[in-house]
Design a protein around this motif. Structure first.
Motif, PDB file in Angstrom:
ATOM      1  N   PRO A 154       6.648   0.933  10.584  1.00 15.02           N
ATOM      2  CA  PRO A 154       7.763   1.521   9.834  1.00 15.02           C
ATOM      3  C   PRO A 154       7.288   1.871   8.418  1.00 15.02           C
ATOM      4  CG  PRO A 154       8.144  -0.837  10.252  1.00 15.02           C
ATOM      5  CD  PRO A 154       6.872  -0.472  10.934  1.00 15.02           C
ATOM      6  N   HIS A 155       7.925   2.880   7.792  1.00 18.44           N
ATOM      7  CA  HIS A 155       7.460   3.295   6.463  1.00 18.44           C
ATOM      8  C   HIS A 155       7.890   2.308   5.382  1.00 18.44           C
ATOM      9  CE1 HIS A 155       7.528   6.256   2.882  1.00 18.44           C
ATOM     10  NE2 HIS A 155       6.439   5.508   2.893  1.00 18.44           N
ATOM     11  N   ASP A 156       6.929   1.548   4.849  1.00 16.94           N
ATOM     12  CA  ASP A 156       7.181   0.682   3.694  1.00 16.94           C
ATOM     13  C   ASP A 156       5.871   0.542   2.917  1.00 16.94           C
ATOM     14  OD1 ASP A 156       5.649  -1.031   5.225  1.00 16.94           O
ATOM     15  OD2 ASP A 156       7.302  -2.333   5.814  1.00 16.94           O
ATOM     16  N   LYS A 157       5.867  -0.312   1.885  1.00 10.34           N
ATOM     17  CA  LYS A 157       4.675  -0.474   1.033  1.00 10.34           C
ATOM     18  C   LYS A 157       3.477  -0.958   1.846  1.00 10.34           C
ATOM     19  CE  LYS A 157       5.073  -0.534  -3.435  1.00 10.34           C
ATOM     20  NZ  LYS A 157       4.540   0.475  -4.355  1.00 10.34           N
ATOM     21  N   LYS A 158       3.760  -1.877   2.787  1.00  8.31           N
ATOM     22  CA  LYS A 158       2.666  -2.436   3.576  1.00  8.31           C
ATOM     23  C   LYS A 158       2.012  -1.345   4.436  1.00  8.31           C
ATOM     24  CE  LYS A 158       1.205  -6.508   5.841  1.00  8.31           C
ATOM     25  NZ  LYS A 158       1.405  -7.897   6.080  1.00  8.31           N
ATOM     26  N   ALA A 159       2.837  -0.437   4.977  1.00  8.87           N
ATOM     27  CA  ALA A 159       2.296   0.654   5.792  1.00  8.87           C
ATOM     28  C   ALA A 159       1.376   1.529   4.946  1.00  8.87           C
ATOM     29  CB  ALA A 159       3.434   1.470   6.380  1.00  8.87           C
ATOM     30  N   GLU A 160       1.778   1.799   3.700  1.00 11.15           N
ATOM     31  CA  GLU A 160       0.929   2.618   2.811  1.00 11.15           C
ATOM     32  C   GLU A 160      -0.379   1.891   2.513  1.00 11.15           C
ATOM     33  OE1 GLU A 160       2.682   4.673  -0.439  1.00 11.15           O
ATOM     34  OE2 GLU A 160       4.429   5.293   0.724  1.00 11.15           O
ATOM     35  N   GLY A 161      -0.305   0.565   2.349  1.00 15.82           N
ATOM     36  CA  GLY A 161      -1.519  -0.242   2.140  1.00 15.82           C
ATOM     37  C   GLY A 161      -2.415  -0.175   3.372  1.00 15.82           C
ATOM     38  N   ALA A 162      -1.802  -0.180   4.545  1.00 19.11           N
ATOM     39  CA  ALA A 162      -2.581  -0.105   5.792  1.00 19.11           C
ATOM     40  C   ALA A 162      -3.291   1.245   5.874  1.00 19.11           C
ATOM     41  CB  ALA A 162      -1.649  -0.294   6.992  1.00 19.11           C
ATOM     42  N   ALA A 163      -2.598   2.302   5.450  1.00 18.58           N
ATOM     43  CA  ALA A 163      -3.211   3.645   5.475  1.00 18.58           C
ATOM     44  C   ALA A 163      -4.418   3.685   4.545  1.00 18.58           C
ATOM     45  CB  ALA A 163      -2.178   4.689   5.059  1.00 18.58           C
ATOM     46  N   LEU A 164      -4.287   3.057   3.364  1.00 14.01           N
ATOM     47  CA  LEU A 164      -5.407   3.030   2.412  1.00 14.01           C
ATOM     48  C   LEU A 164      -6.581   2.235   2.967  1.00 14.01           C
ATOM     49  CD1 LEU A 164      -3.669   2.581  -1.063  1.00 14.01           C
ATOM     50  CD2 LEU A 164      -4.864   4.591  -0.166  1.00 14.01           C
ATOM     51  N   GLN A 165      -6.260   1.127   3.644  1.00 11.23           N
ATOM     52  CA  GLN A 165      -7.346   0.327   4.223  1.00 11.23           C
ATOM     53  C   GLN A 165      -8.121   1.154   5.245  1.00 11.23           C
ATOM     54  OE1 GLN A 165      -7.406  -2.843   7.488  1.00 11.23           O
ATOM     55  NE2 GLN A 165      -6.850  -4.062   5.672  1.00 11.23           N
ATOM     56  N   LEU A 166      -7.389   1.876   6.088  1.00  8.68           N
ATOM     57  CA  LEU A 166      -8.053   2.713   7.099  1.00  8.68           C
ATOM     58  C   LEU A 166      -8.953   3.757   6.425  1.00  8.68           C
ATOM     59  CD1 LEU A 166      -8.392   3.633  10.077  1.00  8.68           C
ATOM     60  CD2 LEU A 166      -6.489   5.190   9.687  1.00  8.68           C
ATOM     61  N   ALA A 167      -8.393   4.407   5.390  1.00  4.50           N
ATOM     62  CA  ALA A 167      -9.158   5.457   4.702  1.00  4.50           C
ATOM     63  C   ALA A 167     -10.433   4.873   4.094  1.00  4.50           C
ATOM     64  CB  ALA A 167      -8.294   6.096   3.619  1.00  4.50           C
ATOM     65  N   LYS A 168     -10.310   3.702   3.459  1.00 10.17           N
ATOM     66  CA  LYS A 168     -11.499   3.094   2.835  1.00 10.17           C
ATOM     67  C   LYS A 168     -12.533   2.734   3.889  1.00 10.17           C
ATOM     68  CE  LYS A 168      -9.529   1.812  -1.524  1.00 10.17           C
ATOM     69  NZ  LYS A 168      -8.761   0.897  -2.312  1.00 10.17           N
ATOM     70  N   LYS A 169     -12.063   2.205   5.033  1.00  8.81           N
ATOM     71  CA  LYS A 169     -13.008   1.870   6.108  1.00  8.81           C
ATOM     72  C   LYS A 169     -13.706   3.121   6.641  1.00  8.81           C
ATOM     73  CE  LYS A 169     -11.192  -2.510   7.744  1.00  8.81           C
ATOM     74  NZ  LYS A 169     -10.365  -3.226   8.713  1.00  8.81           N
ATOM     75  N   MET A 170     -13.050   4.282   6.502  1.00 10.31           N
ATOM     76  CA  MET A 170     -13.661   5.534   6.954  1.00 10.31           C
ATOM     77  C   MET A 170     -14.539   6.155   5.871  1.00 10.31           C
ATOM     78  SD  MET A 170     -10.468   7.185   9.021  1.00 10.31           S
ATOM     79  CE  MET A 170     -11.352   8.580   9.678  1.00 10.31           C
ATOM     80  N   GLY A 171     -14.709   5.467   4.772  1.00  9.36           N
ATOM     81  CA  GLY A 171     -15.621   5.957   3.728  1.00  9.36           C
ATOM     82  C   GLY A 171     -14.943   6.792   2.662  1.00  9.36           C
ATOM     83  N   ILE A 172     -13.600   6.834   2.647  1.00  6.02           N
ATOM     84  CA  ILE A 172     -12.877   7.578   1.606  1.00  6.02           C
ATOM     85  C   ILE A 172     -12.520   6.579   0.506  1.00  6.02           C
ATOM     86  CG2 ILE A 172     -10.879   9.034   1.089  1.00  6.02           C
ATOM     87  CD1 ILE A 172     -10.814   9.840   4.009  1.00  6.02           C
ATOM     88  N   ASP A 173     -13.199   6.658  -0.627  1.00  7.87           N
ATOM     89  CA  ASP A 173     -13.044   5.637  -1.663  1.00  7.87           C
ATOM     90  C   ASP A 173     -13.431   6.226  -3.023  1.00  7.87           C
ATOM     91  OD1 ASP A 173     -12.612   3.243  -2.859  1.00  7.87           O
ATOM     92  OD2 ASP A 173     -14.399   2.243  -2.051  1.00  7.87           O
ATOM     93  N   PRO A 174     -12.498   6.308  -3.995  1.00 10.78           N
ATOM     94  CA  PRO A 174     -11.123   5.843  -3.919  1.00 10.78           C
ATOM     95  C   PRO A 174     -10.260   6.765  -3.056  1.00 10.78           C
ATOM     96  CG  PRO A 174     -11.539   6.906  -6.021  1.00 10.78           C
ATOM     97  CD  PRO A 174     -12.855   6.854  -5.318  1.00 10.78           C
ATOM     98  N   ALA A 175      -9.218   6.172  -2.441  1.00 11.82           N
ATOM     99  CA  ALA A 175      -8.299   6.942  -1.597  1.00 11.82           C
ATOM    100  C   ALA A 175      -6.887   6.851  -2.172  1.00 11.82           C
ATOM    101  CB  ALA A 175      -8.326   6.390  -0.171  1.00 11.82           C
ATOM    102  N   MET A 176      -6.120   7.931  -2.016  1.00 13.45           N
ATOM    103  CA  MET A 176      -4.720   7.957  -2.474  1.00 13.45           C
ATOM    104  C   MET A 176      -3.831   8.404  -1.322  1.00 13.45           C
ATOM    105  SD  MET A 176      -4.940  10.141  -5.957  1.00 13.45           S
ATOM    106  CE  MET A 176      -6.391  11.019  -5.428  1.00 13.45           C
ATOM    107  N   VAL A 177      -2.695   7.733  -1.142  1.00 10.94           N
ATOM    108  CA  VAL A 177      -1.701   8.248  -0.195  1.00 10.94           C
ATOM    109  C   VAL A 177      -0.899   9.296  -0.965  1.00 10.94           C
ATOM    110  CG1 VAL A 177       0.363   7.713   1.145  1.00 10.94           C
ATOM    111  CG2 VAL A 177      -1.566   6.119   1.154  1.00 10.94           C
ATOM    112  N   VAL A 178      -1.079  10.572  -0.589  1.00  7.95           N
ATOM    113  CA  VAL A 178      -0.361  11.623  -1.324  1.00  7.95           C
ATOM    114  C   VAL A 178       0.919  12.044  -0.603  1.00  7.95           C
ATOM    115  CG1 VAL A 178      -2.363  12.503  -2.567  1.00  7.95           C
ATOM    116  CG2 VAL A 178      -1.836  13.415  -0.301  1.00  7.95           C
ATOM    117  N   HIS A 179       1.067  11.604   0.650  1.00  8.04           N
ATOM    118  CA  HIS A 179       2.308  11.912   1.378  1.00  8.04           C
ATOM    119  C   HIS A 179       2.500  10.867   2.471  1.00  8.04           C
ATOM    120  CE1 HIS A 179       5.520  14.278   3.154  1.00  8.04           C
ATOM    121  NE2 HIS A 179       4.914  14.194   4.333  1.00  8.04           N
TER     122      HIS A 179
END
Ligand code: B12
Length: 260
Positions: A36-61
């Motif tokens: 569900p869309h909440d702060k934790k979900a956005e944190g999970a998205a950032l974790q995935l991005a960082k694990k994929m080598g995107i660092d620093p990463a921003m959730v823009v949408h």
């Protein structure tokens, strides 16, 4: 751009993505998480991005897709470099011909119309792609193969079974069979293509087998050998490219189907 700047660009071998400033490595990626869309979900998205080598990463949408899913767009920098010397692609290895040129070669060499049978096979009902290639109205400003006076086009439409396709190819004495596969769930496009190419190999002796051409937006064009087809066309293909290929493959490289 000056001549020397243009030369430097063409000689480049290492490149990085470009977002805000040249070579900053910025990329944008979208995906959906089953949260569900909440702060934790956005944190999970950032974790995935960082694990994929995107660092620093921003959730823009981030947008809730119903109560249990969230769609994300993430923007950030990657450190990876692309070495163009290791990039291998299938280049067009035949000349692009106008409809007039295609008709003229077919008429001169074959002295009969070149017969094309097309279909979407399996359960696939996405006919827009094959229609873009075959129907007279065409695609991207080019007329489809029905427009070519020396091509006879039989468009069988959607959800054609492999045995029916083989039978229709035989009835119409097809020189080329054009198959579209758009749905890729569970690799359906690969399974269906292998089934189709195996069926044609079983039904026709090698010298009578029609040319097998497959197309769809998610094919890897280098998989012809693995899938048992003569050519694979991907997203953005235009009718002129296909007509030019048919002339090249059937009239320049191999013999047309022998008539009994
Ligand atoms: C329109 C559409 C439909 C229409 C199709 C209408 C029709 N008569 O075709 C309808 C509403 C029926 C539909 C249904 C479904 N669809 Co749909 N659909 C689309 C959509 C929005 C556009 C496809 C399209 O028309 N593209 C335009 C054409 C011109 O492009 P193209 O197919 O890539 O063709 C070009 C090239 O690939 C190439 N080409 C294609 N075929 C061939 C063949 C040859 C021989 C050659 C040379 C070249 C070639 O040339 C064409 C021109 O350049 C896509 C999403 C998208 N934006 O792509 C989803 C999409 C394809 N559909 C999808 C899905 C899941 C479905 C359904 C399963 C949905 C459902 N749950 O019911 C059903 C399946 C129905 C079925 N049995 O197949 C998914 C497929 C996912 C996957 N990975 O497999 C997509 C990607 C949407 C998504 N992101 O989820 N769909």
């Amino acid at each position: 751009m000056t001549a020397s700047a243009s030369k430097a660009t063409s000689e480049k071998t290492i490149v990085r993505p470009y977002g805000d400033t040249a070579g900053d490595g910025m990329v944008q990626m979208s995906f959906t998480l089953p949260l569900p869309h909440d702060k934790k979900a956005e944190g999970a998205a950032l974790q995935l991005a960082k694990k994929m080598g995107i660092d620093p990463a921003m959730v823009v949408h981030a947008k809730a897709m119903g109560p249990d899913f969230t769609f994300f767009v993430v923007y950030g920098s990657v450190q990876h470099l692309v070495d163009l010397r290791d990039v291998h692609v299938i280049e067009r290895d035949y000349p692009l011909l106008s409809p007039k040129e295609v008709n003229s070669v077919v008429k001169k060499v074959m002295r009969r119309p070149l017969v094309v049978v097309g279909a979407c096979i399996g359960t696939d009902a996405h006919t827009v792609g094959i229609d873009a290639i075959l129907n007279i109205k065409g695609f991207a400003g080019e007329k489809g193969l029905e427009y070519y006076s020396e091509l006879t086009v039989v468009n069988l439409g959607a959800q054609v079974s492999v045995p029916d396709l083989v039978e229709q190819a035989r009835i119409h004495k097809a020189d080329a069979v054009l198959v579209s596969q758009v749905v890729t769930q569970r690799d359906a496009h690969l399974h269906n293509t292998r089934e189709m190419s195996a069926a044609f190999r079983e039904a026709f002796p090698a010298e009578r087998r029609p040319l097998l051409v497959i197309g769809g937006p998610r094919f890897d064009e280098s998989m012809t050998g693995e899938l048992g087809v003569d050519r694979i066309f991907g997203k953005g293909t235009t009718p002129g490219e296909v007509a030019s290929y048919l002339v090249h493959a059937l009239l320049a490289e191999r013999k047309t189907v022998k008539r009994s």
